[in-house]
Every structure is written in C-alpha cells, then in structure tokens.
Design a protein around this motif. Structure first.
Motif, mmCIF file in Angstrom:
data_model
loop_
_atom_site.group_PDB
_atom_site.id
_atom_site.type_symbol
_atom_site.label_atom_id
_atom_site.label_comp_id
_atom_site.label_asym_id
_atom_site.label_seq_id
_atom_site.Cartn_x
_atom_site.Cartn_y
_atom_site.Cartn_z
ATOM 1 N N GLY A 25 0.821 -1.206 0.000
ATOM 2 C CA GLY A 25 0.000 0.000 0.000
ATOM 3 C C GLY A 25 0.855 1.256 0.000
ATOM 4 O O GLY A 25 2.004 1.249 -0.460
ATOM 5 N N GLN A 26 0.322 2.325 0.544
ATOM 6 C CA GLN A 26 1.048 3.595 0.581
ATOM 7 C C GLN A 26 1.968 3.639 1.786
ATOM 8 O O GLN A 26 1.587 3.233 2.879
ATOM 9 C CB GLN A 26 0.066 4.761 0.636
ATOM 10 C CG GLN A 26 -0.767 4.885 -0.612
ATOM 11 C CD GLN A 26 -1.704 6.075 -0.549
ATOM 12 O OE1 GLN A 26 -1.870 6.719 0.477
ATOM 13 N NE2 GLN A 26 -2.338 6.377 -1.670
ATOM 14 N N VAL A 27 3.180 4.140 1.559
ATOM 15 C CA VAL A 27 4.145 4.340 2.642
ATOM 16 C C VAL A 27 4.781 5.716 2.457
ATOM 17 O O VAL A 27 4.791 6.261 1.357
ATOM 18 C CB VAL A 27 5.239 3.246 2.663
ATOM 19 C CG1 VAL A 27 4.645 1.896 3.000
ATOM 20 C CG2 VAL A 27 5.986 3.184 1.355
ATOM 21 N N THR A 28 5.328 6.248 3.529
ATOM 22 C CA THR A 28 6.005 7.540 3.462
ATOM 23 C C THR A 28 7.451 7.342 3.009
ATOM 24 O O THR A 28 7.943 6.203 2.990
ATOM 25 C CB THR A 28 5.953 8.244 4.832
ATOM 26 O OG1 THR A 28 6.613 7.408 5.791
ATOM 27 C CG2 THR A 28 4.520 8.502 5.268
ATOM 28 N N THR A 50 5.345 -3.758 7.786
ATOM 29 C CA THR A 50 5.344 -5.214 7.694
ATOM 30 C C THR A 50 3.969 -5.699 7.275
ATOM 31 O O THR A 50 2.953 -5.246 7.806
ATOM 32 C CB THR A 50 5.726 -5.841 9.053
ATOM 33 O OG1 THR A 50 7.046 -5.416 9.395
ATOM 34 C CG2 THR A 50 5.685 -7.358 8.994
ATOM 35 N N VAL A 51 3.964 -6.618 6.319
ATOM 36 C CA VAL A 51 2.739 -7.314 5.926
ATOM 37 C C VAL A 51 2.920 -8.772 6.325
ATOM 38 O O VAL A 51 3.878 -9.429 5.891
ATOM 39 C CB VAL A 51 2.474 -7.187 4.407
ATOM 40 C CG1 VAL A 51 1.301 -8.066 3.997
ATOM 41 C CG2 VAL A 51 2.219 -5.741 4.022
ATOM 42 N N ALA A 52 2.048 -9.261 7.182
ATOM 43 C CA ALA A 52 2.101 -10.657 7.625
ATOM 44 C C ALA A 52 1.682 -11.570 6.478
ATOM 45 O O ALA A 52 0.935 -11.159 5.587
ATOM 46 C CB ALA A 52 1.177 -10.852 8.822
ATOM 47 N N PRO A 53 2.170 -12.813 6.478
ATOM 48 C CA PRO A 53 1.816 -13.735 5.388
ATOM 49 C C PRO A 53 0.314 -13.866 5.152
ATOM 50 O O PRO A 53 -0.139 -13.904 4.006
ATOM 51 C CB PRO A 53 2.421 -15.067 5.824
ATOM 52 C CG PRO A 53 3.480 -14.721 6.784
ATOM 53 C CD PRO A 53 3.055 -13.443 7.446
ATOM 54 N N ALA A 54 -0.470 -13.919 6.220
ATOM 55 C CA ALA A 54 -1.912 -14.100 6.066
ATOM 56 C C ALA A 54 -2.564 -12.969 5.278
ATOM 57 O O ALA A 54 -3.607 -13.162 4.660
ATOM 58 C CB ALA A 54 -2.576 -14.233 7.441
ATOM 59 N N LEU A 108 13.449 -4.772 1.021
ATOM 60 C CA LEU A 108 12.602 -5.830 1.570
ATOM 61 C C LEU A 108 13.459 -6.760 2.416
ATOM 62 O O LEU A 108 14.590 -7.089 2.042
ATOM 63 C CB LEU A 108 11.959 -6.636 0.441
ATOM 64 C CG LEU A 108 10.920 -5.904 -0.390
ATOM 65 C CD1 LEU A 108 10.589 -6.701 -1.637
ATOM 66 C CD2 LEU A 108 9.673 -5.653 0.431
ATOM 67 N N ALA A 109 12.908 -7.195 3.533
ATOM 68 C CA ALA A 109 13.630 -8.113 4.427
ATOM 69 C C ALA A 109 12.602 -8.848 5.295
ATOM 70 O O ALA A 109 11.405 -8.645 5.156
ATOM 71 C CB ALA A 109 14.609 -7.335 5.300
ATOM 72 N N ALA A 110 13.112 -9.675 6.180
ATOM 73 C CA ALA A 110 12.292 -10.410 7.154
ATOM 74 C C ALA A 110 11.134 -11.147 6.480
ATOM 75 O O ALA A 110 9.981 -11.045 6.896
ATOM 76 C CB ALA A 110 11.786 -9.476 8.257
ATOM 77 N N TRP A 111 11.457 -11.913 5.448
ATOM 78 C CA TRP A 111 10.441 -12.685 4.728
ATOM 79 C C TRP A 111 9.863 -13.765 5.628
ATOM 80 O O TRP A 111 10.587 -14.399 6.408
ATOM 81 C CB TRP A 111 11.054 -13.330 3.497
ATOM 82 C CG TRP A 111 11.413 -12.341 2.443
ATOM 83 C CD1 TRP A 111 12.602 -11.689 2.283
ATOM 84 C CD2 TRP A 111 10.569 -11.868 1.395
ATOM 85 N NE1 TRP A 111 12.552 -10.847 1.202
ATOM 86 C CE2 TRP A 111 11.307 -10.933 0.632
ATOM 87 C CE3 TRP A 111 9.261 -12.150 1.022
ATOM 88 C CZ2 TRP A 111 10.785 -10.287 -0.474
ATOM 89 C CZ3 TRP A 111 8.737 -11.510 -0.080
ATOM 90 C CH2 TRP A 111 9.493 -10.583 -0.816
ATOM 91 N N SER A 112 8.569 -14.000 5.520
ATOM 92 C CA SER A 112 7.904 -15.058 6.288
ATOM 93 C C SER A 112 6.847 -15.709 5.404
ATOM 94 O O SER A 112 6.350 -15.102 4.455
ATOM 95 C CB SER A 112 7.271 -14.494 7.558
ATOM 96 O OG SER A 112 6.373 -13.444 7.249
ATOM 97 N N ALA A 126 6.495 -9.877 4.313
ATOM 98 C CA ALA A 126 7.841 -9.310 4.430
ATOM 99 C C ALA A 126 7.735 -7.938 5.074
ATOM 100 O O ALA A 126 6.638 -7.420 5.312
ATOM 101 C CB ALA A 126 8.504 -9.200 3.056
ATOM 102 N N THR A 127 8.897 -7.353 5.331
ATOM 103 C CA THR A 127 8.972 -5.994 5.840
ATOM 104 C C THR A 127 9.605 -5.108 4.788
ATOM 105 O O THR A 127 10.679 -5.437 4.261
ATOM 106 C CB THR A 127 9.796 -5.932 7.151
ATOM 107 O OG1 THR A 127 9.135 -6.732 8.131
ATOM 108 C CG2 THR A 127 9.927 -4.507 7.656
#
Length: 139
Positions: free
Chosen positions: A28-31, A37-41, A73-77, A116-117
């Motif tokens: 979505g939109q970010v500054t 972070t978007v959780a896998p679900a 992008l990091a912290a993939w789940s 991911a984050t």
C-alpha cells in the motif's frame, strides 16, 4: 552352463505442477522514510496444483529491493497449507533453503502465503515493484 534373468523398466508419470499467482504482496502507501510489515496471512498468495499426496520442494527468488536501493525488503515469512486458509498453516522461512510440503491427498493442492517488511529511506515518490518467483519441484 548359462543363465538369464530380466527385470522390468517402469515409470509412473505424474501430473505436471501448475502454479497460479492469486494475490500480490501489496504494502500500500508508505512515506519516504518508513517501515511496514505485511504478515503472510495478509500478503501474497500462490496456489500449486499437482499429483495428490506427492511431496514437493518449494524455493523462492526474493527481491532485496523494489527496484531502488531506498526501498528494501527483508524479514520474509511464509505459511503453507493444503487448504485455502491460513488457520492451521505451517510457518516457513521463504529466504531459507527449499521447504518440503506434501500436496493435498484429496485434490493435489498447496497454498502458500508470503509476507515481508518493507523499509524506505528517503525514497522518491513513485510506484515500486519487483517480481517474487516461486519454484516448485516434485521430490
């Protein structure tokens, strides 16, 4: 004296694997300077279809950025389930070694969700994208 023997050469051909992208991993939109972070679900989703009850290895080619060094992008789940629901799904780390799953015994399906984050650091305004590629092979 002479003897002979024989064996059969045989193979079982299984259905080709089909992979369908069902939803993008959308932040979505970010500054310009943020972390989200978007959780896998709530993230990206794939549906894999193949031979019922067969095991598969799943691996990913994951982008480190969304096309710019200031959008990382990091912290993939991840989550995997033979049903199209995250409840009861198995957690896994998409950035690690390939993960083994078993396709559904009833319909040969597997669903995968990715999160991911995203971190921005002085990112100029714009839309950023990068492909997330999954590879699935029979074991």
């Amino acid at each position: 004296a002479q003897g002979t023997g024989s064996i059969n050469a045989q193979a079982r051909v299984v259905a080709a694997l089909a992979i369908q992208a069902q939803s993008d991993l959308a932040f979505g939109q970010v500054t310009p300077t943020a972390s989200k972070t978007v959780a896998p679900a709530a993230g990206g989703r794939f549906r894999i279809t193949g031979t019922r009850g067969q095991t598969v290895s799943v691996s990913f080619a994951l982008p480190a950025t969304l096309g710019a060094p200031s959008v990382t992008l990091a912290a993939w789940s991840g989550l995997g389930n033979t049903r199209n629901r995250t409840a009861g799904a198995t957690s896994f780390v998409p950035s690690a070694a390939p993960t083994t799953f078993t396709l559904s015994a009833s319909n040969g399906r597997l669903f995968l969700w990715l999160g991911a984050t995203l971190t921005t650091s002085a990112a100029p305004a714009g839309t950023y994208t990068a492909p997330v590629t999954v590879t699935v092979v029979y074991n």
